[in-house]
Design a protein around this motif. Structure first.
Motif, short mmCIF file in Angstrom:
data_model
loop_
_atom_site.label_atom_id
_atom_site.label_comp_id
_atom_site.label_asym_id
_atom_site.label_seq_id
_atom_site.Cartn_x
_atom_site.Cartn_y
_atom_site.Cartn_z
N TYR A 1 0.84 -1.21 0.00
CA TYR A 1 0.00 0.00 0.00
C TYR A 1 0.86 1.26 0.00
O TYR A 1 0.61 2.20 -0.76
N VAL B 1 -3.41 7.96 -2.81
CA VAL B 1 -3.31 7.06 -3.95
C VAL B 1 -4.05 7.74 -5.10
O VAL B 1 -5.24 8.03 -5.01
N ASN C 1 -9.41 -2.25 -0.65
CA ASN C 1 -8.11 -2.36 0.02
C ASN C 1 -7.47 -0.99 0.21
O ASN C 1 -6.87 -0.71 1.25
N LEU C 2 -7.57 -0.14 -0.81
CA LEU C 2 -6.93 1.17 -0.73
C LEU C 2 -7.59 2.04 0.34
O LEU C 2 -6.89 2.74 1.09
N GLY D 1 -6.32 1.11 3.56
CA GLY D 1 -4.88 1.25 3.74
C GLY D 1 -4.17 -0.08 3.82
O GLY D 1 -3.11 -0.19 4.44
N ARG D 2 -4.74 -1.10 3.17
CA ARG D 2 -4.16 -2.44 3.22
C ARG D 2 -3.33 -2.73 1.97
O ARG D 2 -3.63 -2.21 0.88
N ASN D 3 -2.34 -3.57 2.14
CA ASN D 3 -1.64 -4.09 0.97
C ASN D 3 -2.62 -4.91 0.13
O ASN D 3 -3.54 -5.52 0.66
#
Length: 739
Positions: free
Chosen positions: A519, A529, A684-685, A688-690
């Protein structure tokens, strides 16, 4: 000279102390009216000293000493000689002193430029001294310029230009420099001749360009200037032919046949008779391609002129006239209607439509349209006979496509087992030999095909793996670095795919993780992002409908805010969770390419605000992808290509973004799959996760398990960790040091 010179190094200062500038300067008297010109030389040398310390990195100490001796002590002696020469009047002394100043400045200004560099200092000073002596006797400096390298000669002529341009050798020296320059830079022949069309060797250089870069000669031959006239009136038949083509409205249509035109195997009139008929024109190109393919084989090994032009035009016609027509009718159930455009094509013509349209051909267009018609139209429907009839041209591509579209068993079954085994052996061996035009495409095709083969035929997969191992050992014995790298990578990829044990390919290949996207690696300097989405307006409204579907993913959602006031793009920003900013141009349709203008304005907007996209999504037909790739941000870490996962596109993306995670599909992109993939990425974004591609793909697969039609479409999508072609390209470049 009144300067000390501590800058080079303590060692150099110590070695040079015996002939410091101050000693030379104090040994003669300078006339007051010329003091300023001596001072200017001193200042030029002082500037040189300051710049030299950076420019001379990597230069050994001995060479540094020689350069300093030439540019300081020897020039000081030349200064002194001019000042004390009783045969020179005041004006002559001034012009020679000023010429020294210009020479030092010319050397200093070019220290880090190609063709120059610091090492030419001693040669330059020696040649300069010779030129001064010749000029004082009113003799030509050309013999000196003839003998030195281009860099030295260029500085000499330039420093003589302001005050000594009357030297009888100046004009000849300029011509000499042109010859030296184009010998170093053959790609600059035509631009140089454009500015100097009357040099006596122009015709010979034009002939050289005709052989090296015919396309460029073609472009210049149409120009209405002196060089264009010279090309059009050139005595060489090859050059004359290119000029005739360039001055014809149909010039681009002649180019694919250039080699046969040169050899008299075809005439412009024969091309004229078919050029307005796409079907007949494509047929003539296929006939020409088969001829050229035969000449590539032993014993001739002859690569035709402008083979790339033929391939590009065949690809364009195959896609525009045939493939896009049958793709557009994919909802039509009547095959006679959908595939009418294929009526009358020979097996070889259908073959080339397949291999040249890999990145656009829908699965249904291939499986129920092009592929079966190849064999229906053969008197003896054998796959080996088909490949022999095209001299093996693109045979690896055809096998790869057969594997991907599940027709390989049928294809191999049309020939004897022994021939099938020989063919599959040929599919794998010999990849160490670069393919004309693209040295890696065949290897990537082999890499891409393995998973499909292993899923359908384990015995064939084991055969291929054993051939890879054999080829690896062969290249090790022959110490062929390219072959060792290619087959080692294939061995690792295939062995990892053929085991139940979890294998970390990233670690084994020495490349960044292919299994997840960190991330933090997607964030810009402000912790956002940034995503950029490319849309295209289409006459069939596909692009416009795709945009509507895309926007519906965000409308009415509390976690997203939409700003759609701009007429050319929309901005979508997160209101909850981590900051995510999405920019999507509107799909616009018009004669002046409004899509292009909107995308360029959006890119300018992003650049002005230092907004660097780390996620880039292509939403549109595959024939729009070239436009997207031209504008692809090099900061992209995730690239969603849709139905555009062919080698050329993967290679292009990874050239711009060397570690990009690529999602592609071998079928037409569809809302049913695209939206869940994008939603999963954004979920996921926001958290804030990979992005864990394996788990994400497993979850998506479960989502489609009760919808057979959607599951079939989803299975055509390739996640980053299964994209063996992309993985191979990354690992190859890393291993060969090409990053």
């Amino acid at each position: 000279m009144k300067l000390s010179i501590p800058i080079f190094s303590i060692l150099i200062l110590f070695c040079m102390a015996g002939y410091s500038q101050g000693q030379v300067a104090s040994s003669f008297k300078i006339a007051r009216e010329r003091a300023i010109w001596h001072d200017n030389i001193d200042k030029a040398q002082q500037k040189l000293e300051k710049q030299f310390i950076h420019a001379a990195n990597g230069v050994d100490t001995t060479t540094k000493l020689q350069i300093q001796d030439a540019m300081i002590r020897q020039l000081d002696e030349i200064q002194q000689g001019i000042e004390l020469d009783s045969t020179l009047n005041g004006n002559d002394k001034i012009k020679y002193l000023r010429t020294i100043e210009y020479m030092v400045k010319g050397y200093t200004d070019r220290l880090n430029r190609k063709d120059f560099g610091p090492n030419l200092g001693p040669t330059l000073v020696k040649a300069f001294d010779e030129c001064l002596r010749l000029d004082m006797k009113q003799e030509s400096i050309k013999p000196v310029v003839d003998e030195v390298d281009y860099g030295v000669g260029k500085i000499l002529v330039d420093c003589f230009e302001p005050y000594l341009k009357e030297n009888p050798g100046m004009n000849g020296s300029r011509v000499t420099l042109i010859r030296k320059f184009v010998a170093l830079h053959p790609n600059e022949i035509l631009p140089t001749l454009r500015d100097n069309p009357n040099v006596y060797f122009a015709d010979s250089l034009i002939k050289v360009v005709a052989q090296r870069d015919t396309r460029r000669l073609y472009d210049y031959a149409a120009a209405r200037n002196k060089l264009g006239d010279k090309i059009r009136n050139h005595p060489d038949s090859f050059v004359n032919l290119v000029a005739r083509m360039a001055n014809s409205k149909s010039g681009q249509l002649y180019f694919p046949f250039l080699d046969n035109l040169i050899k008299g195997r075809i005439t412009l009139e024969q091309i004229d008779s078919v050029k307005e008929d796409d079907f007949k024109y494509f047929r003539l190109m296929v006939k020409t391609r088969i001829d050229y393919a035969a000449r590539l084989l032993p014993p001739l090994r002859d690569t035709a002129h402008e083979m790339k032009a033929l391939t590009a035009m065949m690809t364009s016609k195959a896609k525009q006239y045939f493939v896009r027509e049958i793709n557009a009718l994919h909802d039509v159930n009547d095959g006679r209607v959908r595939y009418r455009r294929l009526d009358g094509l020979t097996p070889q013509e259908l073959y080339y439509i397949s291999v040249l349209s890999e990145d656009e051909l829908y699965t249904s267009s291939y499986v129920s349209g092009v592929y079966p018609r190849i064999f229906e139209r053969m008197a003896n429907p054998r796959g080996d006979s088909l490949l022999l009839s095209v001299h093996g041209d693109y045979f690896r591509k055809f096998i790869k496509m057969s594997a991907g579209y599940n027709t390989l068993n049928h294809f191999l079954g049309t020939m004897g087992k022994e021939n099938a085994a020989t063919l599959m052996q040929s599919f794998v061996i010999g990849l160490e030999k670069p393919k004309p035009g693209d040295e890696l495409e065949d290897a990537v095709d082999v890499a891409d095909s393995y998973s499909s083969i292993m899923d359908k035929d384990r015995e064939m997969a084991n055969f291929i793996l054993n051939q890879v191992r054999w080829s690896y050992e062969k290249n090790v014995r022959e110490d062929n670095k390219r072959g060792i790298v290619i087959y080692n990578l294939l061995k690792i990829l295939f062995q990892s795919a053929d085991t139940t044990t979890k294998t970390d390919l990233s670690a084994m290949l020495g490349i960044p993780s292919i299994y997840d996207q960190d991330y933090k690696g997607l964030l810009d300097d402000s912790g956002r992002v940034v995503q950029q989405v490319f849309f295209y307006g289409d006459e069939d409204q596909d692009g416009q409908n795709s945009f509507i579907n895309f926007m519906n993913m965000f409308r009415g959602k509390a976690e997203w805010r939409i700003n759609d006031k701009n007429p050319e793009w929309v901005t979508i920003t997160s209101t909850k969770g981590k900051p995510v900013w999405i920019f999507a141009n509107r799909p616009l349709l018009g004669d002046d390419d409004p899509d292009d203008k909107a995308q360029n304005k959006l890119i300018a907007y992003l650049e002005e605000r230092s907004l660097k996209p780390s996620v880039v999504i292509h939403r549109g037909h595959s024939y729009h992808l070239a436009s997207t790739l031209k504008k692809l941000a090099p900061t992209a870490k995730i690239v969603v290509l849709g139905s555009c996962g062919g080698y050329n596109n993967l290679n292009e993306v990874l050239t711009i973004c060397q570690d990009a995670h690529i999602i592609s599909s071998k079928q037409v992109g569809t809302k049913v799959v695209n939206e869940p993939i994008l939603q999963a990425i954004n979920t996921n974004l926001l958290a804030g996760r990979n992005i864990d591609w394996i788990n994400m793909w497993r979850d998506l697969s479960g989502r489609f398990k009760n919808d057979a039609a959607a599951k079939e479409k989803f299975d055509d999508y390739i996640p980053p960790y299964k994209n063996l072609g992309a993985i191979f390209i990354k690992a190859y470049r890393k291993a060969m040091g090409e990053e």
